[in-house]
Design a protein around this motif. Structure first.
Motif, PDB file in Angstrom:
ATOM      1  N   ILE A   1      56.777  44.847  53.589  1.00 19.80           N
ATOM      2  CA  ILE A   1      56.469  44.694  52.166  1.00 19.80           C
ATOM      3  C   ILE A   1      55.433  45.743  51.806  1.00 19.80           C
ATOM      4  CG2 ILE A   1      55.377  43.204  50.427  1.00 19.80           C
ATOM      5  CD1 ILE A   1      56.646  40.858  51.917  1.00 19.80           C
ATOM      6  N   GLN A   2      55.734  46.461  50.730  1.00 21.58           N
ATOM      7  CA  GLN A   2      54.823  47.538  50.339  1.00 21.58           C
ATOM      8  C   GLN A   2      53.737  47.015  49.412  1.00 21.58           C
ATOM      9  OE1 GLN A   2      57.349  50.677  48.938  1.00 21.58           O
ATOM     10  NE2 GLN A   2      56.180  52.169  50.123  1.00 21.58           N
ATOM     11  N   ILE A   3      52.507  47.372  49.696  1.00 22.08           N
ATOM     12  CA  ILE A   3      51.413  46.980  48.812  1.00 22.08           C
ATOM     13  C   ILE A   3      51.152  48.119  47.848  1.00 22.08           C
ATOM     14  CG2 ILE A   3      48.968  46.413  48.699  1.00 22.08           C
ATOM     15  CD1 ILE A   3      49.300  45.103  51.447  1.00 22.08           C
ATOM     16  N   GLU A   4      51.308  47.816  46.542  1.00 23.32           N
ATOM     17  CA  GLU A   4      51.086  48.877  45.547  1.00 23.32           C
ATOM     18  C   GLU A   4      49.630  48.939  45.141  1.00 23.32           C
ATOM     19  OE1 GLU A   4      53.993  47.355  42.923  1.00 23.32           O
ATOM     20  OE2 GLU A   4      55.602  48.124  44.197  1.00 23.32           O
ATOM     21  N   ASP A   5      48.986  47.777  45.113  1.00 24.17           N
ATOM     22  CA  ASP A   5      47.583  47.737  44.711  1.00 24.17           C
ATOM     23  C   ASP A   5      46.966  46.465  45.252  1.00 24.17           C
ATOM     24  OD1 ASP A   5      45.240  48.519  43.597  1.00 24.17           O
ATOM     25  OD2 ASP A   5      45.702  47.736  41.588  1.00 24.17           O
ATOM     26  N   MET A   6      45.684  46.531  45.607  1.00 22.63           N
ATOM     27  CA  MET A   6      45.016  45.348  46.129  1.00 22.63           C
ATOM     28  C   MET A   6      43.542  45.457  45.813  1.00 22.63           C
ATOM     29  SD  MET A   6      45.515  43.559  49.767  1.00 22.63           S
ATOM     30  CE  MET A   6      44.808  44.689  50.916  1.00 22.63           C
ATOM     31  N   ALA A   7      42.974  44.461  45.091  1.00 19.48           N
ATOM     32  CA  ALA A   7      41.562  44.554  44.714  1.00 19.48           C
ATOM     33  C   ALA A   7      40.959  43.175  44.546  1.00 19.48           C
ATOM     34  CB  ALA A   7      41.430  45.332  43.403  1.00 19.48           C
ATOM     35  N   VAL A   8      39.676  43.093  44.859  1.00 23.94           N
ATOM     36  CA  VAL A   8      38.955  41.835  44.605  1.00 23.94           C
ATOM     37  C   VAL A   8      38.610  41.794  43.121  1.00 23.94           C
ATOM     38  CG1 VAL A   8      36.900  40.498  45.126  1.00 23.94           C
ATOM     39  CG2 VAL A   8      38.038  41.800  46.936  1.00 23.94           C
ATOM     40  N   ILE A   9      38.966  40.708  42.457  1.00 19.61           N
ATOM     41  CA  ILE A   9      38.693  40.622  41.021  1.00 19.61           C
ATOM     42  C   ILE A   9      37.848  39.393  40.703  1.00 19.61           C
ATOM     43  CG2 ILE A   9      40.843  41.787  40.342  1.00 19.61           C
ATOM     44  CD1 ILE A   9      41.817  38.820  39.654  1.00 19.61           C
ATOM     45  N   GLU A  10      37.374  39.367  39.458  1.00 21.29           N
ATOM     46  CA  GLU A  10      36.601  38.194  39.024  1.00 21.29           C
ATOM     47  C   GLU A  10      37.570  37.037  38.801  1.00 21.29           C
ATOM     48  OE1 GLU A  10      33.873  36.604  35.412  1.00 21.29           O
ATOM     49  OE2 GLU A  10      34.507  38.711  35.335  1.00 21.29           O
ATOM     50  N   ALA A  11      37.202  35.861  39.258  1.00 25.27           N
ATOM     51  CA  ALA A  11      38.088  34.705  39.112  1.00 25.27           C
ATOM     52  C   ALA A  11      38.245  34.365  37.639  1.00 25.27           C
ATOM     53  CB  ALA A  11      37.511  33.511  39.856  1.00 25.27           C
ATOM     54  N   SER A  12      39.481  34.062  37.227  1.00 16.94           N
ATOM     55  CA  SER A  12      39.677  33.559  35.864  1.00 16.94           C
ATOM     56  C   SER A  12      39.552  32.044  35.921  1.00 16.94           C
ATOM     57  CB  SER A  12      41.063  33.940  35.354  1.00 16.94           C
ATOM     58  OG  SER A  12      42.024  33.178  36.040  1.00 16.94           O
ATOM     59  N   LEU A  13      39.465  31.405  34.732  1.00 20.92           N
ATOM     60  CA  LEU A  13      39.378  29.948  34.710  1.00 20.92           C
ATOM     61  C   LEU A  13      40.623  29.312  35.315  1.00 20.92           C
ATOM     62  CD1 LEU A  13      37.740  28.967  31.340  1.00 20.92           C
ATOM     63  CD2 LEU A  13      36.993  28.294  33.621  1.00 20.92           C
ATOM     64  N   GLU A  14      41.723  30.009  35.150  1.00 20.70           N
ATOM     65  CA  GLU A  14      42.953  29.467  35.708  1.00 20.70           C
ATOM     66  C   GLU A  14      42.884  29.389  37.228  1.00 20.70           C
ATOM     67  OE1 GLU A  14      46.352  30.847  33.749  1.00 20.70           O
ATOM     68  OE2 GLU A  14      47.753  29.775  35.035  1.00 20.70           O
ATOM     69  N   ASP A  15      42.308  30.437  37.860  1.00 19.89           N
ATOM     70  CA  ASP A  15      42.111  30.385  39.309  1.00 19.89           C
ATOM     71  C   ASP A  15      41.266  29.181  39.686  1.00 19.89           C
ATOM     72  OD1 ASP A  15      43.416  32.854  40.016  1.00 19.89           O
ATOM     73  OD2 ASP A  15      41.721  33.894  39.086  1.00 19.89           O
ATOM     74  N   VAL A  16      40.195  29.004  38.910  1.00 15.49           N
ATOM     75  CA  VAL A  16      39.269  27.913  39.211  1.00 15.49           C
ATOM     76  C   VAL A  16      39.979  26.577  39.031  1.00 15.49           C
ATOM     77  CG1 VAL A  16      37.092  26.834  38.556  1.00 15.49           C
ATOM     78  CG2 VAL A  16      37.373  29.310  38.360  1.00 15.49           C
ATOM     79  N   PHE A  17      40.745  26.511  37.930  1.00 16.72           N
ATOM     80  CA  PHE A  17      41.439  25.283  37.584  1.00 16.72           C
ATOM     81  C   PHE A  17      42.409  24.898  38.697  1.00 16.72           C
ATOM     82  CE2 PHE A  17      44.427  22.955  34.679  1.00 16.72           C
ATOM     83  CZ  PHE A  17      43.518  21.972  34.341  1.00 16.72           C
ATOM     84  N   ILE A  18      43.212  25.874  39.121  1.00 16.11           N
ATOM     85  CA  ILE A  18      44.193  25.583  40.161  1.00 16.11           C
ATOM     86  C   ILE A  18      43.496  25.236  41.474  1.00 16.11           C
ATOM     87  CG2 ILE A  18      45.996  26.632  41.597  1.00 16.11           C
ATOM     88  CD1 ILE A  18      46.904  28.087  39.043  1.00 16.11           C
ATOM     89  N   ALA A  19      42.453  25.972  41.789  1.00 19.02           N
ATOM     90  CA  ALA A  19      41.734  25.710  43.036  1.00 19.02           C
ATOM     91  C   ALA A  19      41.125  24.311  43.021  1.00 19.02           C
ATOM     92  CB  ALA A  19      40.638  26.756  43.229  1.00 19.02           C
ATOM     93  N   SER A  20      40.603  23.910  41.855  1.00 17.88           N
ATOM     94  CA  SER A  20      39.903  22.636  41.810  1.00 17.88           C
ATOM     95  C   SER A  20      40.848  21.447  41.730  1.00 17.88           C
ATOM     96  CB  SER A  20      38.938  22.606  40.622  1.00 17.88           C
ATOM     97  OG  SER A  20      39.681  22.818  39.448  1.00 17.88           O
ATOM     98  N   MET A  21      42.109  21.723  41.352  1.00 14.87           N
ATOM     99  CA  MET A  21      43.071  20.639  41.244  1.00 14.87           C
ATOM    100  C   MET A  21      43.586  20.194  42.608  1.00 14.87           C
ATOM    101  SD  MET A  21      43.573  19.642  38.153  1.00 14.87           S
ATOM    102  CE  MET A  21      42.258  20.104  37.053  1.00 14.87           C
ATOM    103  N   LYS A  22      43.329  21.034  43.647  1.00 16.67           N
ATOM    104  CA  LYS A  22      43.893  20.728  44.978  1.00 16.67           C
ATOM    105  C   LYS A  22      43.181  19.532  45.591  1.00 16.67           C
ATOM    106  CE  LYS A  22      46.777  24.028  44.950  1.00 16.67           C
ATOM    107  NZ  LYS A  22      48.063  24.375  45.488  1.00 16.67           N
TER     108      LYS A  22
END
Lengths: 377, 307
Positions: B286-307
């Motif tokens: 699998i080819q990686i075109e781009d990879m970067a650490v980004i600031e978490a969005s609320l959606e990331d937080v929301f999904i993470a916290s729902m687990k």
């Protein structure tokens, strides 16, 4: 109680009713249409019932008798037949509703004063027409026999009155001629004027069904204000009918109106209040319009039909039903409408019924607002 | 000034089911307070208790400094409400709806006239006073419903999923109106499940199955709730990337989620795991075109916290 809040609801409700013609027609004209339909459907005067005649006697007397039976508008001679089998065929096809069989000894026995042997066969699947034919034949036969016998009795030197010892003179007060419509129509008016109760129940259920009730509950409008505001437009619509329906009864059906119209109007307003309160109770308890519709028919119209005494006299009902009928605004109002239309009585007679309407109205609104919390769930 | 809303152990039970489980939060005046949660998490039940439409099973709620219990009538005059289901009468005209709600809040005729004019301007419905409400599109109706809810100039308004089912441009326009209100000093309590809208709130509470699992400003929530960082990967095959990374237990990744055509990976020290991820994906062609650490969005937080 804030007048402004009530007015807000009333105005909104009028807007709903006026929004399109069909709703308005439904609210204003349904009672009118119902009255017309029911007045005609329920007072069909039986006439021109076709009958068959099987004359085994074939004498001048029996021919004379047949002539008397079928003269007038009540019974029509469909066919003179020669056998019972033919009668069966005619009844089976529904061509005749009744058949008269004249015994071979008809004239001989009559002249010998031994009776007047004959038989009537009726179609039991249509008891109304059949029964009517029987009654008619019986009364004509009696007349016929009386006439024949009185001649003979007089020849024997007796007075013809000996045949009729009973001298009964009937006087029908308030409704001379016992015209069924004169009694029925005032009763029907009391029934169809209950229609706005259905509309108000539906209007309340509509708010629940569409979620606007929640929004209403969040406003400062109080529950009493809401219920009163909702009732007013339907009381007005009802009062329009209180004017139209008697006019129709008088001008179209020739029903006499002997009482005071202002009294009729005032007591009708009381009835509107009582019966709409019933509609309000239904609207408060039912969550959907379909349910409100069903329960309205069950609680207002069926009892209106059976319990208010319009069709079945209350005195002949079982105890429990008689009690239930007292709780129906229609029972008291039916008495009022009939009383004002025919004998033309006034408050001196009608006051207990007016009191009952007021009591019922206040108890119903009381119950409704008791159970109608400004809360959900 | 007292806060707009304070809840104290607010609880609602329906039989055995606890819809709202002892929640505590505070919404400040002049702010937009966002109440976030999935469907059925207890948002509407909470709003109804705050309005006095439902009695709490336990705990209490204060709005505008007074207890809701016993002061329902006074509060109803001072707050506005736009319920989740469409709150206007579809068969009435724009004018008739506004007239009704104005009168319901006791406005006299002169006030009513000028307020209706203001409301029409705000909703952008001038000249359409006589249109039937049902003929308006979703966005117009929401704006009309909002203007109807604020005709009586409430100090606090409750909005229950006001933009559900409305197109993005209309949603934006709706939020512009909310900012206008806040600028005029109104406090706003709004429920939503749109994450982008949550980012626009001054303060948030996350509710899940009747419990508040996070509260604070969007920035605070992102900082406190997020265990680890977010790595965004653009690859030639996002679906297989997710499969492979989820199966790779040795990498100890907390979350691997699809984000459009991108993959978001959440993990501690994600920077150090970049190499291993690269290696693993390369092995699977699998080819990686781009990879970067980004600031978490609320959606990331929301999904993470729902687990």
């Amino acid at each position: 109680m804030s007048f402004r809040h009530i007015l807000a609801i009333t105005r909104k409700e009028f807007n709903h009713i006026l929004r399109d013609r069909s709703t308005m027609i439904l609210v204003v004209f349904t009672p009118l249409v119902m009255l017309l339909l029911m007045a005609y459907a329920l007072t069909v005067e039986l006439q021109h019932i076709p009958i068959a005649i099987l004359d085994y006697d074939r004498s001048a007397t029996s021919r004379d008798f047949v002539q008397q039976i079928v003269s007038g508008n009540d019974l029509d001679l469909y066919a003179q037949v020669g056998s019972i089998a033919e009668i069966e065929d005619l009844l089976m096809h529904g061509d005749v509703k009744a058949a008269l069989v004249i015994d071979p000894n008809f004239s001989r026995d009559l002249l010998a004063m031994r009776g007047m042997p004959m038989q009537v066969i009726i179609d039991g699947t249509e008891p109304e027409s059949g029964g009517f034919a029987v009654e008619h034949i019986a009364s004509r036969a009696e007349e016929f026999a009386n006439k024949a016998l009185s001649t003979q009795i007089q020849m024997m030197g007796f007075s013809a009155d000996a045949l009729n010892p009973l001298d009964l003179r009937i006087r029908t007060w308030y409704n001379p001629g016992l015209k069924p419509r004169n009694d029925l129509i005032p009763g029907l008016i009391s029934m169809v004027l209950g229609m706005p109760a259905l509309s108000v129940a539906l209007a309340l259920a509509h708010e629940r069904e569409h979620g606007t009730m929640e929004q209403l509950m969040a406003t400062p409008i109080g529950r009493g204000e809401l219920l009163i505001g909702k009732m007013i437009p339907y009381i007005v619509a009802g009062l329009v009918n209180v004017v139209i329906l008697p006019l129709l009864a008088i001008s179209w059906f020739n029903v006499p109106f002997n009482g005071s119209f202002p009294l009729f109007f005032a007591l009708s307003a009381l009835f509107m209040f009582a019966v709409l309160s019933m509609g309000i109770i239904i609207g408060v308890f039912m969550k959907s319009q379909a349910a409100a519709m069903g329960v309205s028919f069950l609680m207002i119209f069926f009892p209106g039909f059976f319990l208010t005494g319009i069709f079945f006299p209350i005195v002949s009902m079982p105890e429990i039903m008689r009690l239930e009928s007292l709780g129906m605004p229609g029972t008291h109002y039916a008495t009022i409408t009939r009383g004002i239309f025919l004998p033309g009585v006034g408050m001196e007679i009608l006051w207990p019924y007016a009191v009952m309407l007021v009591l019922l109205g206040f108890s119903f609104t009381g119950i409704a607002s008791l159970f109608f919390k400004k809360k959900l769930g | 000034m007292t806060p707009a809303i304070i809840t104290n152990n607010l609880t609602k039970r329906f039989g055995d089911f606890t819809a709202v489980n002892g929640i505590n939060f505070e919404a400040k005046r002049g702010e937009i307070f966002g109440f976030l949660g999935p469907n059925g998490s207890g948002k509407t039940t909470t709003i109804r208790m705050m309005l006095g439409l439902l009695a709490p099973s336990a705990g209490d709620v204060q709005a505008l400094g007074i207890s809701v219990k016993g002061n329902q009538a006074e509060l109803q005059q001072r707050v506005g409400y736009m319920s989740q289901r469409f709150s206007l009468y579809n068969d009435l005209t724009v004018q008739q709806n506004l007239q009704f709600y104005g009168a319901a809040y006791g406005l006299n005729n002169t006030d009513l006239k000028s307020r209706i004019q203001d409301a029409l301007v705000m909703a952008g419905l001038e000249g359409r006073e006589n249109a039937k409400t049902k003929d308006l599109s979703g966005g117009w109706r929401q704006r009309l419903a909002l203007s109807a809810a604020i005709l009586h100039r409430p100090e606090l308004i409750f909005l229950d999923e006001p933009t559900a089912g409305v197109d993005p441009i209309s949603r934006r326009a709706f939020w512009d109106l909310l900012y206008q209100l806040v600028a005029d000093g109104v406090s706003v309590f709004v429920t939503t499940h749109y994450m982008d809208e949550a980012e626009h709130c001054h303060r948030l509470a996350f509710i899940q199955r009747g419990n508040i699992i996070a509260r604070g400003t969007p920035a605070e929530i992102k900082k406190n709730m997020m265990q680890g960082q977010v790595l965004e990967i653009a690859s030639s095959d996002a679906v297989n990337t997710i499969k492979i990374l989820r199966a790779a237990e040795s990498l100890d990744l907390q979350e691997v989620e699809l984000y459009g055509s991108l993959v978001h990976v959440v993990a501690q020290n994600v920077e150090k795991k970049k190499k291993d991820i690269q290696k693993l994906l390369k092995k699977e062609k699998i080819q990686i075109e781009d990879m970067a650490v980004i600031e978490a969005s609320l959606e990331d937080v929301f999904i993470a916290s729902m687990k």
